[in-house]
Scaffold this motif. Structure first.
Motif, PDB file in Angstrom:
ATOM      1  N   LYS A 108     -19.235  18.296 -26.506  1.00 31.37           N
ATOM      2  CA  LYS A 108     -20.023  17.857 -27.658  1.00 31.37           C
ATOM      3  C   LYS A 108     -20.349  16.383 -27.582  1.00 31.37           C
ATOM      4  O   LYS A 108     -20.177  15.630 -28.536  1.00 31.37           O
TER       5      LYS A 108
ATOM      6  N   ASP B 240     -28.798  13.653 -47.504  1.00 32.10           N
ATOM      7  CA  ASP B 240     -28.809  13.996 -46.088  1.00 32.10           C
ATOM      8  C   ASP B 240     -28.070  12.937 -45.276  1.00 32.10           C
ATOM      9  O   ASP B 240     -28.067  11.756 -45.609  1.00 32.10           O
TER      10      ASP B 240
ATOM     11  N   ASP C 162     -24.442  21.376 -47.446  1.00 31.05           N
ATOM     12  CA  ASP C 162     -25.461  21.387 -46.392  1.00 31.05           C
ATOM     13  C   ASP C 162     -26.796  21.015 -47.038  1.00 31.05           C
ATOM     14  O   ASP C 162     -27.368  21.794 -47.795  1.00 31.05           O
TER      15      ASP C 162
ATOM     16  N   ASP D  18     -27.608  11.822 -40.943  1.00 28.01           N
ATOM     17  CA  ASP D  18     -28.211  12.013 -39.620  1.00 28.01           C
ATOM     18  C   ASP D  18     -27.248  12.785 -38.732  1.00 28.01           C
ATOM     19  O   ASP D  18     -26.219  12.267 -38.290  1.00 28.01           O
ATOM     20  N   GLU D  19     -27.623  14.055 -38.437  1.00 30.55           N
ATOM     21  CA  GLU D  19     -26.767  14.912 -37.616  1.00 30.55           C
ATOM     22  C   GLU D  19     -27.312  14.987 -36.193  1.00 30.55           C
ATOM     23  O   GLU D  19     -28.525  14.881 -35.967  1.00 30.55           O
ATOM     24  N   PRO D  20     -26.473  15.164 -35.199  1.00 30.73           N
ATOM     25  CA  PRO D  20     -26.928  15.242 -33.795  1.00 30.73           C
ATOM     26  C   PRO D  20     -27.681  16.548 -33.522  1.00 30.73           C
ATOM     27  O   PRO D  20     -27.501  17.537 -34.241  1.00 30.73           O
TER      28      PRO D  20
ATOM     29  N   ASP E 130     -33.199  19.554 -33.912  1.00 29.27           N
ATOM     30  CA  ASP E 130     -32.561  18.614 -34.831  1.00 29.27           C
ATOM     31  C   ASP E 130     -32.386  19.313 -36.180  1.00 29.27           C
ATOM     32  O   ASP E 130     -33.369  19.681 -36.829  1.00 29.27           O
TER      33      ASP E 130
ATOM     34  N   GLU F  44     -23.774  15.076 -47.734  1.00 25.85           N
ATOM     35  CA  GLU F  44     -23.444  16.411 -47.242  1.00 25.85           C
ATOM     36  C   GLU F  44     -22.232  16.422 -46.319  1.00 25.85           C
ATOM     37  O   GLU F  44     -21.618  17.462 -46.105  1.00 25.85           O
ATOM     38  N   SER F  45     -21.858  15.262 -45.812  1.00 24.55           N
ATOM     39  CA  SER F  45     -20.720  15.196 -44.897  1.00 24.55           C
ATOM     40  C   SER F  45     -19.388  15.049 -45.625  1.00 24.55           C
ATOM     41  O   SER F  45     -18.348  14.896 -44.982  1.00 24.55           O
TER      42      SER F  45
ATOM     43  N   ASP G  74     -31.662  18.160 -39.038  1.00 24.84           N
ATOM     44  CA  ASP G  74     -32.160  17.404 -40.173  1.00 24.84           C
ATOM     45  C   ASP G  74     -33.614  17.720 -40.469  1.00 24.84           C
ATOM     46  O   ASP G  74     -34.027  17.754 -41.626  1.00 24.84           O
TER      47      ASP G  74
END
Length: 471
Positions: A466, A368, A328, A370-372, A401, A273-274, A403
């Protein structure tokens, strides 16, 4: 019969000179340049020599000198008082004359391909006084050809091309041989062409050596190269003639007679997704047995797509799937669309009855990353009285979160470079503590934390940058 004899006599009367020799069979031969008896004796008239051209076969293989012919003058009474003299091409070396009898001989083998005719001069002298009894007269010795040269092609191998699927009778190339023998005498240089290898695909014109296609529907994708052997034979192709051969390497050049086809009509592609917008997530390829321009393809998504696009790699002729909008995982994880492939250039001769395009289904699975954690607000603005005591409750912040909604989130504070005053920050940093309030929340570990006044200021600064840390 009587009429024919009369006409012949009339013609002779008109042509016969008034001062000619007596009208005898031998003199008729002199008049028309014909040799007497054995065809080699030359007589003279009172007005000079009546010459016939001598002929001599080339490549004589006998051990003695080759007899050419005989010179004779009416001044020669056979008493030995006449001397015959020969001058000109090869006189005294190639050609010798018996000065008493007038017999001419060749001293060695002659090759017509080196010299086809010799010009000589004859004189009749009085042997005792060397006085000239006859004026100097010119005559020729022509070398008659024998078939001693085989036909030769200019090259041992020729290269030619012809488009595949050509109609029967399409000219490919013309190959001709040469024969050094006499073109004007007999059939020694009369060539006939034939094909020894290459049938039934090709034929050759027997007269001019033009190679033509002989089989319809020759497909380059089935067989591309052919070796054709052509023979040229002299003596008009008759038995005993000499021959020469050459090889012609014929290549079928490509035409666009084959459409592109997918070997598999379903492709699966995985994308994280990134992936950045414009980034490639996978490649698909159709096969086209044609080559070069005829194998060039272009890919497209049937009906277009909001998230994906496909472009053609001109080097590999692959379809490259790229991202048009950000992916996404949490919003949508699977996509499916149809891709069309077709040739860029079409040949109107072959589009009838054939679909020069093909289709395949592409399924994209989003992976997926791992997003902050994300705060529900950014920034938080909290008003605090200036005299609020350390450790007082001043506000609440909340994060989740993206995710997974049920994934635990931990909170922490971090020193900030931007404080109201360094001394105050130093004092707060050593004295302020993070305290939690057991407020009601549907998430057990995702609690709402109460922050001291200085810590709130630092957290706001961190959110703006951020920058997130976990304990």
């Amino acid at each position: 019969m009587i009429t024919n004899q009369v006409l012949l006599l009339l013609m002779l009367a008109i042509l016969w000179p008034s001062t000619a020799l007596p009208f005898t069979p031998g003199n008729i031969g002199n008049l028309f340049g014909m040799a007497e008896s054995d065809g080699r004796i030359l007589q003279r008239s009172k007005r000079g020599w009546m010459w016939n051209q001598f002929f001599l076969l080339e490549e004589y293989t006998g051990n003695d000198h080759q007899y050419v012919g005989k010179l004779h003058s009416n001044m020669d009474k056979g008493d030995g008082n006449v001397k015959y003299v020969l001058t000109g091409d090869g006189a005294g070396t190639l050609f010798l004359i018996d000065e008493k009898s007038g017999d001419i001989h060749a001293t060695k083998r002659l090759d017509r391909e080196e010299k086809a005719m010799y010009t000589l001069h004859a004189k009749v002298l009085d042997r005792n006084t060397n006085a000239e009894l006859e004026p100097d007269t010119e005559f020729n010795i022509k070398i008659h050809d024998i078939n001693d040269n085989a036909p030769k092609f200019a090259k041992d191998i020729y290269f030619a091309n012809v488009p595949e699927m050509s109609e029967v009778g399409t000219s490919v190339v013309t190959v001709t041989a040469t024969d050094a023998d006499d073109q004007t005498y007999g059939n020694s240089a009369k060539l006939v062409y034939s094909i020894l290898q290459g049938q039934p695909y090709f034929s050759v014109d027997s007269e001019n050596g033009t190679i033509k296609t002989a089989l319809p529907g020759m497909d380059r994708e089935v067989k591309e190269n052919y070796q054709v052997v052509i023979q040229a034979k002299d003596m008009a192709g008759q038995m005993g003639g000499l021959s020469g051969t050459t090889t012609v390497s014929i290549t079928l050049s490509d035409v666009n007679d084959s459409p592109p086809r997918f070997a598999n009509h379903s492709f699966r592609v995985t994308a994280v997704e990134s992936t950045e917008i414009g980034g490639a997530i996978g490649r698909i390829k159709a096969d086209d047995p044609d080559v070069g321009r005829n194998a060039e393809m272009e890919y497209s998504i049937v009906g277009g797509h909001d998230i994906f696009n496909i472009i053609t790699d001109q080097t590999t002729q692959e379809g490259v799937i790229i991202i048009k909008k950000a992916l996404d995982y949490e919003s949508k994880r699977d996509y499916e669309f149809r891709v069309e492939v077709k040739n860029t250039y079409l040949d109107a001769r072959f589009i009838h009855g054939l679909q020069f395009k093909d289709y395949a289904t592409v399924k994209v699975t989003v992976e997926d990353v791992d997003e902050p954690p994300v705060f529900t607000r950014n920034p938080y603005i909290i008003e605090v009285h200036e005299d609020t005591a350390a450790g007082s409750f001043v506000g609440v912040v909340s994060a989740r979160d993206p995710d997974a909604d049920n994934k635990p989130v931990k909170y922490a504070t971090r020193d900030s470079e931007k404080c109201l005053e360094p001394k105050q920050c130093q004092s707060v940093r050593t004295k302020c503590q993070i305290s939690s309030l057991p407020l009601h929340n549907k998430f057990i570990l995702l609690g709402n934390w109460v922050l001291a006044i200085c810590e709130i200021l630092k957290l706001i600064n961190d959110l703006l940058n951020k920058d997130f840390l976990t304990n």
